[in-house]
Design a protein around this motif. Sequence first.
Motif, mmCIF file in Angstrom:
data_model
loop_
_atom_site.group_PDB
_atom_site.id
_atom_site.type_symbol
_atom_site.label_atom_id
_atom_site.label_comp_id
_atom_site.label_asym_id
_atom_site.label_seq_id
_atom_site.Cartn_x
_atom_site.Cartn_y
_atom_site.Cartn_z
ATOM 1 N N MET A 111 0.860 -1.188 0.000
ATOM 2 C CA MET A 111 0.000 0.000 0.000
ATOM 3 C C MET A 111 0.894 1.235 0.000
ATOM 4 O O MET A 111 1.847 1.319 0.773
ATOM 5 C CB MET A 111 -0.899 -0.010 1.213
ATOM 6 N N ALA A 112 0.584 2.176 -0.891
ATOM 7 C CA ALA A 112 1.446 3.354 -1.018
ATOM 8 C C ALA A 112 0.614 4.605 -1.261
ATOM 9 O O ALA A 112 -0.573 4.532 -1.591
ATOM 10 C CB ALA A 112 2.448 3.146 -2.157
ATOM 11 N N LEU A 113 1.257 5.740 -1.097
ATOM 12 C CA LEU A 113 0.616 7.032 -1.325
ATOM 13 C C LEU A 113 0.643 7.389 -2.813
ATOM 14 O O LEU A 113 1.552 6.993 -3.538
ATOM 15 C CB LEU A 113 1.382 8.132 -0.586
ATOM 16 N N GLY A 114 -0.341 8.166 -3.220
ATOM 17 C CA GLY A 114 -0.342 8.701 -4.569
ATOM 18 C C GLY A 114 -0.731 10.165 -4.540
ATOM 19 O O GLY A 114 -1.290 10.655 -3.554
ATOM 20 N N ARG A 115 -0.425 10.866 -5.617
ATOM 21 C CA ARG A 115 -0.875 12.252 -5.780
ATOM 22 C C ARG A 115 -1.274 12.464 -7.232
ATOM 23 O O ARG A 115 -0.528 12.068 -8.136
ATOM 24 C CB ARG A 115 0.228 13.233 -5.394
ATOM 25 N N ALA A 122 -4.255 13.799 -2.820
ATOM 26 C CA ALA A 122 -3.564 12.642 -2.251
ATOM 27 C C ALA A 122 -4.517 11.457 -2.290
ATOM 28 O O ALA A 122 -5.730 11.607 -2.115
ATOM 29 C CB ALA A 122 -3.143 12.932 -0.821
ATOM 30 N N GLN A 123 -3.958 10.300 -2.518
ATOM 31 C CA GLN A 123 -4.749 9.063 -2.551
ATOM 32 C C GLN A 123 -3.920 7.937 -1.944
ATOM 33 O O GLN A 123 -2.697 8.046 -1.844
ATOM 34 C CB GLN A 123 -5.089 8.688 -4.003
ATOM 35 N N SER A 124 -4.606 6.883 -1.566
ATOM 36 C CA SER A 124 -3.879 5.672 -1.193
ATOM 37 C C SER A 124 -4.218 4.584 -2.202
ATOM 38 O O SER A 124 -5.335 4.534 -2.730
ATOM 39 C CB SER A 124 -4.220 5.232 0.229
ATOM 40 N N ILE A 168 -3.827 0.344 -2.913
ATOM 41 C CA ILE A 168 -3.404 -1.004 -2.545
ATOM 42 C C ILE A 168 -2.797 -1.615 -3.802
ATOM 43 O O ILE A 168 -3.285 -1.375 -4.922
ATOM 44 C CB ILE A 168 -4.571 -1.836 -1.980
ATOM 45 N N HIS A 223 -7.043 1.860 -6.569
ATOM 46 C CA HIS A 223 -7.326 3.042 -5.748
ATOM 47 C C HIS A 223 -8.120 2.664 -4.503
ATOM 48 O O HIS A 223 -9.015 1.837 -4.557
ATOM 49 C CB HIS A 223 -8.119 4.046 -6.582
ATOM 50 N N ARG A 224 -7.802 3.312 -3.400
ATOM 51 C CA ARG A 224 -8.552 3.135 -2.165
ATOM 52 C C ARG A 224 -8.961 4.484 -1.582
ATOM 53 O O ARG A 224 -10.062 4.911 -1.750
ATOM 54 C CB ARG A 224 -7.722 2.312 -1.146
ATOM 55 N N GLY A 225 -8.070 5.201 -0.902
ATOM 56 C CA GLY A 225 -8.468 6.425 -0.218
ATOM 57 C C GLY A 225 -8.344 7.665 -1.095
ATOM 58 O O GLY A 225 -7.584 7.685 -2.063
ATOM 59 N N GLY A 226 -9.106 8.723 -0.741
ATOM 60 C CA GLY A 226 -9.032 9.990 -1.456
ATOM 61 C C GLY A 226 -9.813 9.948 -2.758
ATOM 62 O O GLY A 226 -10.367 8.914 -3.143
ATOM 63 N N TYR A 227 -9.862 11.069 -3.438
ATOM 64 C CA TYR A 227 -10.589 11.167 -4.706
ATOM 65 C C TYR A 227 -9.739 10.588 -5.830
ATOM 66 O O TYR A 227 -8.567 10.926 -5.964
ATOM 67 C CB TYR A 227 -10.917 12.637 -4.991
ATOM 68 N N TYR A 228 -10.334 9.716 -6.625
ATOM 69 C CA TYR A 228 -9.586 9.041 -7.685
ATOM 70 C C TYR A 228 -9.292 9.992 -8.847
ATOM 71 O O TYR A 228 -10.198 10.662 -9.347
ATOM 72 C CB TYR A 228 -10.373 7.839 -8.191
#
Lengths: 156, 266
Positions: A102-106, A117-119, A121, A138-143
């Motif tokens: 699981m990692a962060l995205g922007r 920001a998004q998370s 999996i 995609h999991r967290g935040g707005y896709y």
Amino acid sequence: MGQKVFIETYWLDTVTGCTGQVFRDSAICESDGSSGYTPRRRVTMRNLNPEQEQHVSSLDVDFSTGAPVVQFDSVCLGHSNVASSYAYLDQDLPEDCVGTSMALGRGMGEGNCALAAQSYIIWLRNSSWDGANICFAHRGGYYVKPTEVFGPGILY
Amino acid sequence: MARLFNSTGNNFGAGQIAFKSHQEENFVVLNAKVSYDPANAAYQAADVLEIYVPDLYIERSAITGVILTFHDRYVYSSYTWNNDGGTAIKSWIKDKNTICLEKFTNFDEKGEITIYIQALYTALARGSNTVKGTRTRIDMTQETQYLYWSSETFCVIFEHWVFLHMQFRSCSYSYRNEPWEAQMGNFPTDVNADVVFLGGSNQYNPSVNGASLAHIENGVFTCPERMSGFESTGYDPFIFAFLVRDGVQDESSEPSGSGAYEGFDN
């Protein structure tokens, strides 16, 4: 096996381009078992299967951390109407690289939540159905499409 | 054991920064809260934000993510419209005495910026590969259940640190404006940290998600208030953090030459 290998290394200053002290070494190749050498495990764009559709424009998944994390530096493009991106590989992942992360995205998009920001999996798997692949889901935040997924991701 | 130290300086006018860390040969986990005024001259002159620290265990790292937040509230006669927001920015260790932060100027006009460093910095090409952890589901419970969580609410626990991912699903209507509290079953009780919920529609700052502050202490999760668009569909609020466990303080871990540790509120 039996050949002599010469290695010359430098630290490169990424700002100035200047190199520092030179290190030289040599060794005669023995078996993998006796050398103690652990091959660096890393998946990049060069490891993509050219015969399959890809959903990444950049891919660097580095397992050489010696820590409980995988290092990601990838750009996910998304596909269809699904909030995920697949990178199909040209050969199976080693068994110790198979797992979930699981990692962060922007976001890198335009318009709404362009920089959100998004998370993500991330499934690293060898599939008998469609081959080895890395799926960024995609999991967290707005896709957002595209999104850069970067930094360390815990592996389990 | 958690290693505590203070920054020795920075190039963006932030004052002294208190760090909590766990450090190993191949990686370090750093926790800190950094606030600065973007109007100050030092910040405006900097291309990359640098924090100077006593010797770290690793001499450089790959890029990791930290959380930048800002406040943006509109006070009306009967309510406050909370448009607090934030996003992920990049950070890395340049050398064993310098932590770098991406200069992200998009919200400089909002006033004070706060960056939450709850990150793992790893070196690469270490001669060994990734070590797997074990996923533990966090059992979020309340006397009266009003909070509901995604199945991606979990942690991976290590002796001295923990990775945390929480993802909000819904809240019972009558509790939507109340302070929230829940027990975090299966989560270590020796973690004490402010954590940022990123998510929620941000009407006045539509380029990013909303940001809402929560707190974890002694296995209890609290969140006194949320930004105004928190429960908007499709903006799934989440928490992503590498957190240092307090454990038992190692008396020998105080850094030398950096001044006494002066407390940590993150």
